[in-house]
Design an enzyme around this catalytic site. Structure first.
Site, mmCIF file in Angstrom:
data_model
loop_
_atom_site.group_PDB
_atom_site.id
_atom_site.type_symbol
_atom_site.label_atom_id
_atom_site.label_comp_id
_atom_site.label_asym_id
_atom_site.label_seq_id
_atom_site.Cartn_x
_atom_site.Cartn_y
_atom_site.Cartn_z
ATOM 1 N N SER A 157 0.828 -1.204 0.000
ATOM 2 C CA SER A 157 0.000 0.000 0.000
ATOM 3 C C SER A 157 0.859 1.249 0.000
ATOM 4 O O SER A 157 1.967 1.257 0.550
ATOM 5 C CB SER A 157 -0.875 -0.022 1.251
ATOM 6 O OG SER A 157 -1.477 1.230 1.478
ATOM 7 N N TYR A 189 -2.202 -1.539 11.134
ATOM 8 C CA TYR A 189 -2.468 -2.011 9.771
ATOM 9 C C TYR A 189 -1.332 -1.589 8.827
ATOM 10 O O TYR A 189 -0.772 -2.409 8.102
ATOM 11 C CB TYR A 189 -3.806 -1.446 9.259
ATOM 12 C CG TYR A 189 -3.906 -1.459 7.750
ATOM 13 C CD1 TYR A 189 -4.179 -2.627 7.066
ATOM 14 C CD2 TYR A 189 -3.664 -0.289 7.008
ATOM 15 C CE1 TYR A 189 -4.225 -2.637 5.675
ATOM 16 C CE2 TYR A 189 -3.707 -0.295 5.626
ATOM 17 C CZ TYR A 189 -3.984 -1.463 4.971
ATOM 18 O OH TYR A 189 -4.018 -1.477 3.604
ATOM 19 N N LYS A 230 1.873 -3.796 6.655
ATOM 20 C CA LYS A 230 2.290 -3.718 5.244
ATOM 21 C C LYS A 230 3.810 -3.532 5.162
ATOM 22 O O LYS A 230 4.489 -4.164 4.349
ATOM 23 C CB LYS A 230 1.568 -2.573 4.529
ATOM 24 C CG LYS A 230 0.078 -2.793 4.353
ATOM 25 C CD LYS A 230 -0.240 -3.940 3.411
ATOM 26 C CE LYS A 230 -1.716 -4.236 3.317
ATOM 27 N NZ LYS A 230 -2.025 -5.537 2.693
#
Ligand code: UD1
Length: 344
Positions: A127, A152, A156
């Protein structure tokens, strides 16, 4: 028929669109999904769109033995696209261990199983969140990785490192990390799209739910940013365009075209659009008036980010082609279809 590809999270939003594009280009697909944030009828809809029913295994990627059985049951898997992950930024702040367990252990299991089953390559869903607020825009793949704003986002970053370290250790694996910007829209057939659980956290599902009357009003989080109209700027990428990038990445791995064993590409349009511009674009593209109001900033939001997609354009050979008007119309048609199906 091209080789067999395993798609984890294949009934999810981006996963389902990618399965269709893989099938359209001749790949045989095996989906693994625990249906924690999707439903089994997505498999039916994939079949309606592509005309081919993908194999589907309801297995959690956290279950190492269960995953091992999937590989045994479907011999000849040549590459994996690993979408399966938890993805709600706010929830990750409340439940960090759930996010670290789900997102990290799933990837570790997949990477451990790959050499055992002679799987050559992996495409990992990363991302633009890894860049935080970039110092320079548009942001290139060489921009520094900033401290993550949420567990979160941290998963990544860590997962990118896990892939790099595994390949560097000599594992017989090639990898492509795709850094998505903001995926939006739905399949032009309106048979596949984004179906969030509960109250949507992301802009487009909230917007279309407001437009159709499920939500009363869309809150625009902040109009005092250092941007031309004061609202945040994002690079909104059509989900079908995004899905196609995965197919090209898989081709690249299987045709041994990579320059390095781990490659990373920004997957965005290269154009930044503000939240207010997006709302205006939605109203113009659909003729539907949106009830919205400006409220305070949302904690953790990045002011502005958009991609420099040159590397994806020139090296990967992928380019976003869908217009924002068509993309917004597709999101609206999907919301209308959900109502028709009595889902939302
Ligand atoms: C976030 C994550 C991103 C993740 C994506 C999908 C960060 C920094 N970003 O992106 O990594 O891939 O979600 O889960 O972790 N907005 C409103 N009103 C709303 C909802 C959103 O004004 O009701 C605004 C936000 O303030 C933001 C823009 O719309 O400026 C986009 O928000 P959203 O769709 O949630 O995506 P990101 O936060 O950019």
């Amino acid at each position: 028929m091209k080789p067999k590809i395993l798609v984890t999270g294949g009934t999810g939003y981006i996963g389902s669109h990618t399965v269709v594009e893989l099938q359209n280009s001749g790949y045989e697909v095996v989906i693994v999904d625990n249906l924690s944030n999707s439903s089994a009828d997505v498999v039916d809809n994939i079949e309606k769109v592509s005309g081919i029913r993908p194999a589907f295994e309801m297995v959690d990627c956290l279950d190492f033995n269960g995953m091992n059985v999937v590989f045994d049951k479907h011999p000849g898997i040549k590459a994996i696209i690993h979408f399966a992950a938890s993805k709600a930024v706010g929830e990750s702040v409340e439940k960090p261990l759930l996010y670290y367990r789900n997102n990290l252990v799933s990837l570790i299991n997949v990477l451990e199983l790959m050499p055992i089953h002679k799987v050559e390559g992996i495409v990992f869903s990363s991302s633009c969140t890894v860049y935080g607020q970039p110092d320079e825009l548009p942001v290139t793949e060489n921009a520094p990785i900033k401290k993550a704003e949420s567990p979160y986002g941290n998963t990544k970053q860590i997962n990118e490192e896990i892939v790099r370290d595994t390949v560097a250790s000599g594992a017989p694996i090639s990898a492509i990390l795709l850094r998505y910007f903001n995926p939006i829209g739905a399949h032009p057939t309106a048979l596949l799209g984004e179906l969030p659980n509960g109250v949507p956290q992301n802009l487009i599902p909230y917007l279309t739910q407001t437009a159709i009357g499920i939500r009363e009003q869309l809150s625009v989080f902040g109009d005092d940013y250092d941007t031309p109209d004061g609202s945040c700027i994002r690079d909104f990428i059509n989900v079908v365009d995004l899905a196609k990038a995965h197919v090209i990445a898989i081709d690249r791995i299987l045709e041994n075209k990579q320059n390095e064993t781990v490659e990373v590409f920004n997957i965005g349009t290269g154009t930044g659009l503000s939240v207010l511009e997006l709302i205006k674009g939605f109203e113009e593209a659909t003729g539907v008036k949106l009830n919205y109001k400006i409220v305070g900033r949302r904690a953790g939001d990045i002011e502005k980010v958009w991609a420099n997609p040159d590397l994806a354009n020139n090296v990967l050979g992928w380019k976003a082609v869908e217009t924002i008007e068509d993309t917004l119309r597709s999101a609206w048609n999907w919301q209308l279809k959900l109502r028709e199906r009595g889902i939302q």
